[in-house]
Design an enzyme around this catalytic site. Structure first.
Site, PDB file in Angstrom:
ATOM      1  N   GLY A  12       7.428  -4.494   3.276  1.00 29.91           N
ATOM      2  CA  GLY A  12       7.389  -3.102   2.847  1.00 29.91           C
ATOM      3  C   GLY A  12       6.938  -2.218   3.990  1.00 29.91           C
ATOM      4  N   VAL A  43       5.045   0.757   6.282  1.00 33.66           N
ATOM      5  CA  VAL A  43       3.643   0.975   6.649  1.00 33.66           C
ATOM      6  C   VAL A  43       2.911   1.717   5.526  1.00 33.66           C
ATOM      7  CG1 VAL A  43       2.107   2.163   8.268  1.00 33.66           C
ATOM      8  CG2 VAL A  43       4.166   1.005   9.116  1.00 33.66           C
ATOM      9  N   VAL A 100       2.073   0.588   2.480  1.00 36.03           N
ATOM     10  CA  VAL A 100       2.438   0.261   1.105  1.00 36.03           C
ATOM     11  C   VAL A 100       1.451  -0.703   0.443  1.00 36.03           C
ATOM     12  CG1 VAL A 100       3.909  -1.761   1.481  1.00 36.03           C
ATOM     13  CG2 VAL A 100       4.527  -0.098  -0.293  1.00 36.03           C
ATOM     14  N   GLY A 101       0.587  -1.332   1.238  1.00 33.19           N
ATOM     15  CA  GLY A 101      -0.426  -2.215   0.663  1.00 33.19           C
ATOM     16  C   GLY A 101      -0.152  -3.694   0.863  1.00 33.19           C
ATOM     17  N   TYR A 159       1.917   4.191  20.263  1.00 31.99           N
ATOM     18  CA  TYR A 159       1.893   5.444  19.499  1.00 31.99           C
ATOM     19  C   TYR A 159       1.748   6.664  20.414  1.00 31.99           C
ATOM     20  CZ  TYR A 159       1.942   3.329  14.860  1.00 31.99           C
ATOM     21  OH  TYR A 159       2.323   2.664  13.724  1.00 31.99           O
ATOM     22  N   ASP A 195       1.680 -11.661   5.568  1.00 29.55           N
ATOM     23  CA  ASP A 195       1.726 -10.205   5.668  1.00 29.55           C
ATOM     24  C   ASP A 195       2.829  -9.798   6.651  1.00 29.55           C
ATOM     25  OD1 ASP A 195       1.302  -7.511   6.018  1.00 29.55           O
ATOM     26  OD2 ASP A 195      -0.713  -7.698   6.831  1.00 29.55           O
ATOM     27  N   ARG A 196       3.942  -9.335   6.131  1.00 26.55           N
ATOM     28  CA  ARG A 196       5.119  -8.853   6.866  1.00 26.55           C
ATOM     29  C   ARG A 196       5.962 -10.008   7.418  1.00 26.55           C
ATOM     30  NH1 ARG A 196       4.312  -3.919  10.645  1.00 26.55           N
ATOM     31  NH2 ARG A 196       4.700  -2.779   8.730  1.00 26.55           N
TER      32      ARG A 196
END
Length: 222
Positions: free
Chosen positions: A19, A21, A23-24, A55, A90-91
């Site tokens: 999901g 960035v 989104v949890g 960034y 995670d991801r």
């Protein structure tokens, strides 16, 4: 009976949380792993030597950032393979090439040579029968407004300084990506359907849906 047995989720299952960035994903990874007695695999954000620089200057650091992520994810997949599964991750590595690297290239922040080199490395490392692909992707989604609010609430300065247009494009690209993703079964869940922080029992809804999808896999859809 533990929850993994109750919902008939095999002990060697690899569940990947995907999901956009904010989104949890990290919270879901932790809560789901706790419920199933699985190990966790987190994206290494705090130790990333390129993220802050990226960034500040997308063009200068995009290739470095993507190569770093690819190397770290490959090491994590190797660790998962060595343990024999039983992980919540995670991801996914697919998001790196299908969304982030491609967006950087198409926006002119990565040269064609760099993108081709990255894609070649990705194919050699990931698109092989030896790479432990996830059994299912749990895709977390919500409205753009809800996602932006969550990004603001967690207060990471580098994200606060990022133009809203970047988050909008990333959001749209995620939606396009998941709609055509077919490497493994996908379970899509709206972030307003559950609250694993304030209502821990809502994890049961997620486990029930995961169980149905794992036992009766259909690519795409809920």
């Amino acid at each position: 009976m533990n929850l993994r047995d109750k919902y008939q989720i095999p002990q060697d299952t690899i569940i990947t949380i995907a999901g956009t960035v904010g989104v949890g994903k990290s919270t879901m990874t932790t809560r789901l792993a706790e419920a199933l007695g699985f190990r966790t695999s987190f994206e290494k954000v705090d130790q990333n030597p390129y993220l802050d620089k990226f960034y500040q200057d997308f063009t200068r650091w995009s290739f470095h950032l993507q190569i770093y992520f690819l190397a770290e994810r490959f090491k994590e997949q190797k660790r998962i393979f060595e343990y024999g599964g039983g992980f919540v991750q995670d991801r996914s590595v697919y998001e790196d090439t299908g969304i982030f690297a491609r967006m950087l290239y198409e926006k002119g922040n990565m040269t064609k040579t760099d993108f081709d080199t990255y894609q070649s490395l990705f194919d050699a490392m990931v698109m092989t029968p030896y790479f432990p692909h996830p059994d299912i992707i749990l895709y977390l989604e919500g409205s753009f407004e809800d996602i932006v609010q969550r990004i603001h609430e967690r207060g990471r300065q580098m994200e606060q300084d990022t133009p809203l247009a970047y988050w909008r494009e990333l959001y749209d690209r995620y939606e396009a990506w998941i709609n055509q993703f077919s490497a493994c079964p996908v379970l899509r869940m709206d972030i307003n359907e559950y609250d694993v922080v304030n209502n821990p029992d809502s994890i049961h809804l997620i486990l029930e849906k995961l169980s149905k999808k794992l036992n009766h896999p259909v690519i795409h859809g809920r």
